[in-house]
Motif scaffolding. Structure first.
Motif, PDB file in Angstrom:
ATOM      1  N   GLU B   7      22.672  68.504  64.116  1.00 24.26           N
ATOM      2  CA  GLU B   7      21.223  68.692  64.165  1.00 24.26           C
ATOM      3  C   GLU B   7      20.896  70.179  64.143  1.00 24.26           C
ATOM      4  O   GLU B   7      20.000  70.617  63.439  1.00 24.26           O
ATOM      5  N   ARG B   8      21.597  70.920  64.951  1.00 32.37           N
ATOM      6  CA  ARG B   8      21.389  72.359  64.947  1.00 32.37           C
ATOM      7  C   ARG B   8      21.762  72.913  63.580  1.00 32.37           C
ATOM      8  O   ARG B   8      21.076  73.773  63.037  1.00 32.37           O
ATOM      9  N   GLU B   9      22.867  72.417  63.055  1.00 30.10           N
ATOM     10  CA  GLU B   9      23.289  72.827  61.719  1.00 30.10           C
ATOM     11  C   GLU B   9      22.153  72.641  60.717  1.00 30.10           C
ATOM     12  O   GLU B   9      21.816  73.560  59.968  1.00 30.10           O
ATOM     13  N   GLN B  10      21.554  71.465  60.761  1.00 32.51           N
ATOM     14  CA  GLN B  10      20.449  71.187  59.860  1.00 32.51           C
ATOM     15  C   GLN B  10      19.304  72.161  60.091  1.00 32.51           C
ATOM     16  O   GLN B  10      18.729  72.707  59.147  1.00 32.51           O
ATOM     17  N   ALA B  11      18.976  72.384  61.347  1.00 32.50           N
ATOM     18  CA  ALA B  11      17.872  73.288  61.674  1.00 32.50           C
ATOM     19  C   ALA B  11      18.144  74.687  61.124  1.00 32.50           C
ATOM     20  O   ALA B  11      17.264  75.307  60.537  1.00 32.50           O
ATOM     21  N   VAL B  12      19.365  75.151  61.298  1.00 32.86           N
ATOM     22  CA  VAL B  12      19.701  76.502  60.851  1.00 32.86           C
ATOM     23  C   VAL B  12      19.616  76.607  59.334  1.00 32.86           C
ATOM     24  O   VAL B  12      18.971  77.502  58.800  1.00 32.86           O
ATOM     25  N   PHE B  13      20.239  75.666  58.657  1.00 26.24           N
ATOM     26  CA  PHE B  13      20.255  75.757  57.197  1.00 26.24           C
ATOM     27  C   PHE B  13      18.852  75.642  56.608  1.00 26.24           C
ATOM     28  O   PHE B  13      18.510  76.387  55.693  1.00 26.24           O
ATOM     29  N   THR B  77      18.555  85.874  68.136  1.00 23.84           N
ATOM     30  CA  THR B  77      19.705  85.298  68.835  1.00 23.84           C
ATOM     31  C   THR B  77      20.582  84.643  67.784  1.00 23.84           C
ATOM     32  O   THR B  77      20.502  83.441  67.553  1.00 23.84           O
ATOM     33  N   PRO B  78      21.391  85.459  67.116  1.00 26.32           N
ATOM     34  CA  PRO B  78      22.071  85.025  65.891  1.00 26.32           C
ATOM     35  C   PRO B  78      23.267  84.111  66.114  1.00 26.32           C
ATOM     36  O   PRO B  78      24.005  83.850  65.172  1.00 26.32           O
ATOM     37  N   ALA B  79      23.440  83.629  67.307  1.00 27.86           N
ATOM     38  CA  ALA B  79      24.584  82.756  67.548  1.00 27.86           C
ATOM     39  C   ALA B  79      24.652  81.591  66.560  1.00 27.86           C
ATOM     40  O   ALA B  79      25.722  81.293  66.019  1.00 27.86           O
ATOM     41  N   PRO B  80      23.523  80.915  66.293  1.00 27.45           N
ATOM     42  CA  PRO B  80      23.586  79.783  65.359  1.00 27.45           C
ATOM     43  C   PRO B  80      24.116  80.170  63.991  1.00 27.45           C
ATOM     44  O   PRO B  80      24.674  79.322  63.275  1.00 27.45           O
ATOM     45  N   LEU B  81      23.950  81.435  63.619  1.00 26.88           N
ATOM     46  CA  LEU B  81      24.492  81.861  62.334  1.00 26.88           C
ATOM     47  C   LEU B  81      25.993  81.618  62.299  1.00 26.88           C
ATOM     48  O   LEU B  81      26.563  81.300  61.252  1.00 26.88           O
ATOM     49  N   GLY B  82      26.607  81.768  63.460  1.00 25.73           N
ATOM     50  CA  GLY B  82      28.043  81.515  63.539  1.00 25.73           C
ATOM     51  C   GLY B  82      28.376  80.077  63.160  1.00 25.73           C
ATOM     52  O   GLY B  82      29.352  79.834  62.446  1.00 25.73           O
ATOM     53  N   ASP B  83      27.545  79.156  63.613  1.00 21.21           N
ATOM     54  CA  ASP B  83      27.777  77.755  63.258  1.00 21.21           C
ATOM     55  C   ASP B  83      27.726  77.559  61.755  1.00 21.21           C
ATOM     56  O   ASP B  83      28.584  76.893  61.166  1.00 21.21           O
ATOM     57  N   ALA B  84      26.697  78.148  61.151  1.00 21.93           N
ATOM     58  CA  ALA B  84      26.539  78.010  59.707  1.00 21.93           C
ATOM     59  C   ALA B  84      27.742  78.608  58.983  1.00 21.93           C
ATOM     60  O   ALA B  84      28.297  78.005  58.061  1.00 21.93           O
ATOM     61  N   ALA B  86      30.660  78.964  60.153  1.00 24.45           N
ATOM     62  CA  ALA B  86      31.811  78.095  60.398  1.00 24.45           C
ATOM     63  C   ALA B  86      31.819  76.933  59.409  1.00 24.45           C
ATOM     64  O   ALA B  86      32.859  76.588  58.832  1.00 24.45           O
ATOM     65  N   TRP B  87      30.658  76.348  59.190  1.00 19.53           N
ATOM     66  CA  TRP B  87      30.573  75.234  58.251  1.00 19.53           C
ATOM     67  C   TRP B  87      31.027  75.691  56.867  1.00 19.53           C
ATOM     68  O   TRP B  87      31.834  75.035  56.207  1.00 19.53           O
ATOM     69  N   MET B  88      30.510  76.834  56.444  1.00 21.33           N
ATOM     70  CA  MET B  88      30.834  77.323  55.098  1.00 21.33           C
ATOM     71  C   MET B  88      32.320  77.619  54.958  1.00 21.33           C
ATOM     72  O   MET B  88      32.943  77.243  53.964  1.00 21.33           O
ATOM     73  N   THR B  89      32.861  78.305  55.923  1.00 24.06           N
ATOM     74  CA  THR B  89      34.284  78.644  55.817  1.00 24.06           C
ATOM     75  C   THR B  89      35.126  77.374  55.835  1.00 24.06           C
ATOM     76  O   THR B  89      36.141  77.289  55.148  1.00 24.06           O
TER      77      THR B  89
END
Lengths: 112, 112
Positions: B7-13, B77-84, B86-89
């Motif tokens: 869900e967070r992934e979706q929100a970020v993208f 608060t760029p932490a969620p960027l890390g999730d994104a 991570a998904w890409m890598t």
DNA sequence: AAGTTGTGCAACCGGTCGGTTGCATGTTGC
DNA sequence: GCAACATGCAACCGACCGGTTGCACAACTT
């Protein structure tokens, strides 16, 4: 032609915005499926829907399609992901710099 | 609360999909502006439009707003960027693995 | 040759999105 | 207290998006 960087950037980010499209990309990247019909079988959408997603992904240069006989086989070309990652890390770094600058300004003496 | 990861992934993208929103995020991250009115002055859109973008960014936990007096100051608060990332890598690695496997399988025969 | 399977393209539809205007509320300064 | 500035919220609108159906065409299979 004008790749224009930010145009590709836009294409990549908007391509990644849709969950179905991400699923398609993941399936292709992991080699689970490579044609529109195969992908449609794995997803809860029609073949035509998948085809449109593939068109967008191809436009963002995240996948490439090659016609083999009567079927079109798609393969991932994740280079653009690097651009997106670069953008994110750039933003993240700027944030860190800013934070560091603020910390330094607020705490010039007691720093490490 | 249960973020549910995807869900967070979706929100970020989806938050990153809009160019104006990316501009807002960049401005905040680099410390060029921190309030809705400031950001609106730097962008070709109205203050209310920026405010909506900020709401989405905040929902994706990419920025955080804190009210100071009569103005609301936003910080990244760029932490969620890390999730994104991570998904890409992860997708990229899967692709590389697949490619390696294909190369290995095709290597001994070298036909095409 | 005929049937089957996979594809490409176009039209259509409902929902969401980005943006605007308008207004009400809260805060600061004189 | 009052004017000015900043915010929050709601309604509205045109455009785009994701999805579907339908159909025409290309390519194997027998």
């Amino acid at each position: 032609m004008k790749p224009a960087a930010h145009e590709r950037e836009q294409a990549v980010f908007s391509a990644l915005a849709d969950p179905t499209r991400r699923a398609v990309l993941r399936s292709i990247a992991s080699g689970e499926a490579s044609t529109a019909t195969e992908l449609a079988a794995r997803l809860p959408v029609s073949r035509q829907a998948v085809q449109k997603h593939l068109a967008l992904l191809e436009q963002a240069q995240l996948v490439g399609g090659e016609r083999v006989g009567r079927e079109t086989r798609f393969a991932a070309t994740p280079a653009p992901l690097g651009d997106a990652i670069a953008w994110m890390t750039a933003v993240g770094e700027r944030w860190e710099d800013r934070l560091a600058a603020l910390a330094e300004a607020a705490d010039p003496e007691a720093g490490r």
